[in-house]
Design an enzyme around this catalytic site. Structure first.
Site, PDB file in Angstrom:
ATOM      1  N   ASP A  87       0.932  -1.131   0.165  1.00  0.00           N
ATOM      2  CA  ASP A  87       0.156  -0.032   0.212  1.00  0.00           C
ATOM      3  C   ASP A  87       0.777   1.240   0.091  1.00  0.00           C
ATOM      4  OD1 ASP A  87       0.747  -0.636   2.880  1.00  0.00           O
ATOM      5  OD2 ASP A  87      -0.595   0.846   3.324  1.00  0.00           O
ATOM      6  N   GLU A 152      -0.016  -1.017   5.866  1.00  0.00           N
ATOM      7  CA  GLU A 152       1.041  -0.247   6.751  1.00  0.00           C
ATOM      8  C   GLU A 152       0.992   1.395   6.539  1.00  0.00           C
ATOM      9  OE1 GLU A 152       5.125   1.336   7.959  1.00  0.00           O
ATOM     10  OE2 GLU A 152       3.739   1.819   6.233  1.00  0.00           O
ATOM     11  N   GLU A 153       0.465   1.996   5.649  1.00  0.00           N
ATOM     12  CA  GLU A 153       0.262   3.249   5.937  1.00  0.00           C
ATOM     13  C   GLU A 153      -0.827   3.765   6.736  1.00  0.00           C
ATOM     14  OE1 GLU A 153       2.860   5.078   5.128  1.00  0.00           O
ATOM     15  OE2 GLU A 153       3.878   4.014   3.341  1.00  0.00           O
ATOM     16  N   HIS A 426       5.751  10.096   1.024  1.00  0.00           N
ATOM     17  CA  HIS A 426       4.750  10.739   1.287  1.00  0.00           C
ATOM     18  C   HIS A 426       4.618  12.070   0.900  1.00  0.00           C
ATOM     19  CE1 HIS A 426       4.156   7.994   5.420  1.00  0.00           C
ATOM     20  NE2 HIS A 426       4.922   7.512   4.439  1.00  0.00           N
TER      21      HIS A 426
HETATM   22  N1  BES Z   1       9.037   3.490   5.040  1.00  0.00           N
HETATM   23  C1  BES Z   1       7.918   4.245   6.458  1.00  0.00           C
HETATM   24  C2  BES Z   1       8.662   4.250   7.574  1.00  0.00           C
HETATM   25  C3  BES Z   1       9.807   4.937   7.734  1.00  0.00           C
HETATM   26  C4  BES Z   1       9.745   6.446   7.791  1.00  0.00           C
HETATM   27  C5  BES Z   1      11.284   4.539   7.753  1.00  0.00           C
HETATM   28  C6  BES Z   1      10.948   7.266   7.602  1.00  0.00           C
HETATM   29  C7  BES Z   1      12.289   5.415   7.793  1.00  0.00           C
HETATM   30  C8  BES Z   1      12.265   6.618   7.777  1.00  0.00           C
HETATM   31  C9  BES Z   1       6.840   3.674   6.622  1.00  0.00           C
HETATM   32  O1  BES Z   1       5.840   3.287   5.371  1.00  0.00           O
HETATM   33  C10 BES Z   1       5.791   4.688   7.050  1.00  0.00           C
HETATM   34  O2  BES Z   1       5.841   5.713   6.858  1.00  0.00           O
HETATM   35  N2  BES Z   1       5.384   4.451   8.165  1.00  0.00           N
HETATM   36  C11 BES Z   1       4.140   5.305   8.839  1.00  0.00           C
HETATM   37  C12 BES Z   1       3.659   4.290   9.972  1.00  0.00           C
HETATM   38  C13 BES Z   1       2.220   4.816  10.412  1.00  0.00           C
HETATM   39  C14 BES Z   1       1.319   5.244   9.625  1.00  0.00           C
HETATM   40  C15 BES Z   1       1.824   4.055  11.653  1.00  0.00           C
HETATM   41  C16 BES Z   1       4.892   6.338   9.614  1.00  0.00           C
HETATM   42  O3  BES Z   1       6.159   6.417  10.010  1.00  0.00           O
HETATM   43  O4  BES Z   1       4.260   7.426   9.639  1.00  0.00           O
HETATM   44 ZN    ZN Z   2       5.399   5.232   4.264  1.00  0.00          ZN
END
Ligand code: BES
Ligand code: ZN
Length: 454
Positions: A87, A152-153, A426
């Site tokens: 996603d 995940e997002e 994002h």
């Molecule tokens: N890939 C990211 C996590 C990430 C962000 C790793 C920045 C390294 C650096 C993951 O897909 C993500 O965006 N996770 C969300 C989780 C949330 C929606 C619970 C986040 O960190 O905002």
């Molecule tokens: Zn992300």
């Protein structure tokens, strides 16, 4: 390994074509109008796993499906569980993209599309690397399982029940994830810390309808102001969180950790200039990397109140909504922090309005033991794949399932970072370096060999 690496190089165009095809599917998990697309993205990766020779299936959940697969032909060897997510975040604001967010374009060294780095490109690197190994040798040196999810997002709301329900089938010695970043271009990294998260939506309600701000202003509390006062009470001017008890469970950085952070080639001035801010800002007594990686933070994520259309409207709005989130570090407990902040807001809320606090999602913070044999094997694989020793770093982002893997399966995660900090995850014009993609695919092949040798 030459046969496998040669195959991976011969298949370079096929890897890219597969990624482009996957990126064309707008699998925006938060937007129900895209539910059919999100499912198509799951089916795409299901087919890819099956074509690579894995036993694979699509598992329905109350939300988006989970794709699982495995190859278990090495009964005496270790088992790796590979995790990724299909996603993506919404592409908005769409007008700021150079082209359609779901029309991947190769611009120089990069492929540009929503999901390029987060996480389709990185997840596909793992799958293509292991798939190539299996295609060449007809077997793998370790057992491999896959779990590719589609939520995940949005905080992985249905994944923990799924993992608990299939925990025997998912059992593994270690988890392999590529959903992070390199430290900088040319400085590959392994991540050993992720932040936790508590995300809240707060609604302040006043009068039973929007009012003329001249006829009623001054006599009735404005929910917009009440919300702003509440939000300002959460942080001081330096960025230190002011919720009582917020820092109680934070594990302080050791002197060695601080020294290790300071030894990294971080160019603070370049970081500042790239972001276009006049000055950096944050908790006193900590460096920028310490603030982002190892200190808990709080940020407003969205505000909705009154007239936000063109021009002016003299209105005293009936309600105001704010979304804000706290990034947590070990050993803060999201449930405890949520209770602390809710209590704080209720205590400060004036009697003239009512307050509703709604949790949206969350995650537990993670610290991976940097001296585990799996991380050492991963470091050797990254050094072979990228031609350079990786550094160990933390991230300010969160991956909710990592704590679940530890809790339910007892397995630590190897957090590979193939992306870059400026990949625009994002954000508009998300990109992923095709060189990192290719090196990532080779790195995974080396990793299987390094883990088998443990
Ligand atoms: N890939 C990211 C996590 C990430 C962000 C790793 C920045 C390294 C650096 C993951 O897909 C993500 O965006 N996770 C969300 C989780 C949330 C929606 C619970 C986040 O960190 O905002
Ligand atoms: Zn992300």
């Amino acid at each position: 390994m030459n046969d496998v690496i040669q195959k991976i190089r011969d298949e370079k165009d096929a890897h890219r074509a597969k990624l482009q095809e996957w990126l064309r599917i707008p699998s925006v998990s938060t937007d129900s109008r895209h539910n059919a697309d999100t499912r198509r993205a799951a089916e795409f990766i299901l087919a890819e796993l099956q074509e690579s020779g894995f036993e694979a299936r699509l598992n329905d959940t109350p939300g988006h499906p989970v794709v699982t697969a495995e190859w278990l032909g090495a009964p005496d060897a270790r088992t790796l569980l590979v995790y990724g997510h299909y996603d993506v975040q919404p592409p908005d604001p769409v007008a700021l993209w150079r082209h359609g967010p779901f029309e991947p374009v190769i611009e120089g060294e990069n492929i540009v599309a929503r999901g390029a780095t987060d996480d389709k490109g990185q997840a596909l690197a793992l799958i293509r690397g292991i798939g190539a190994f299996l295609r060449v040798r007809g077997r793998l040196p370790v057992n491999v399982k896959f779990l590719i999810e589609g939520e995940e997002e949005i905080g992985s709301p249905n994944l923990e029940p799924f993992i608990r329900g299939t925990r025997d089938a998912l059992a593994a010695d270690a988890v392999l994830i590529a959903d992070c970043s390199q430290f900088a271009p040319g400085i590959p990294a392994i991540t050993v810390g992720l932040k936790g998260l508590v995300y809240l939506e707060v609604t302040v309600t006043g009068p039973n309808r929007d009012l003329h701000s001249g006829s009623f202003g001054g006599a009735v509390e404005n929910p917009g102001h009440a919300l702003c006062r509440l939000l300002s009470s959460l942080k001081d001017d330096d960025g230190r969180v002011t919720i009582p008890g917020f820092y109680d469970d934070v594990i302080p950085l050791t002197d060695e950790e601080r020294a290790a952070f300071r030894a990294l080639p971080f160019d603070e001035e370049r970081y500042r200039a790239d972001l276009g801010v006049a000055r950096l800002h944050g908790e006193p007594g900590f460096t920028t990397l310490e603030r982002v990686w190892a200190r808990p933070t709080l940020d407003v994520n969205g505000l909705v109140c009154g007239w936000t259309g063109e021009g002016a409207k003299t209105v005293l709005p009936a309600r105001a909504t704010g979304k804000f989130s706290m990034r947590l570090v070990a050993a803060q407990d999201p449930a405890k922090i949520q209770a602390l902040v809710t209590e704080h807001l209720n205590r400060l809320c004036p009697p003239t309005v009512s307050l509703e606090v709604k949790p949206l999602h969350g995650a537990e913070p993670v610290l991976v033991p940097a001296d585990s044999p799996y991380l050492k094997a991963a470091a050797r694989a990254v050094a072979r794949g990228f031609g350079k020793e990786p550094v160990f770093m933390r991230e300010g982002g969160s991956i909710p399932v990592v704590a679940t893997f530890k809790k339910v399966l007892g397995a630590d995660s190897i957090l590979l970072g193939l992306g870059l900090n400026d990949d625009n995850a994002h954000s508009p014009n998300e990109k992923f370096s095709l060189e990192s993609f290719q090196r990532g695919i080779e790195t995974v092949a080396y990793l299987l060999e390094e883990v088998a040798a443990l």
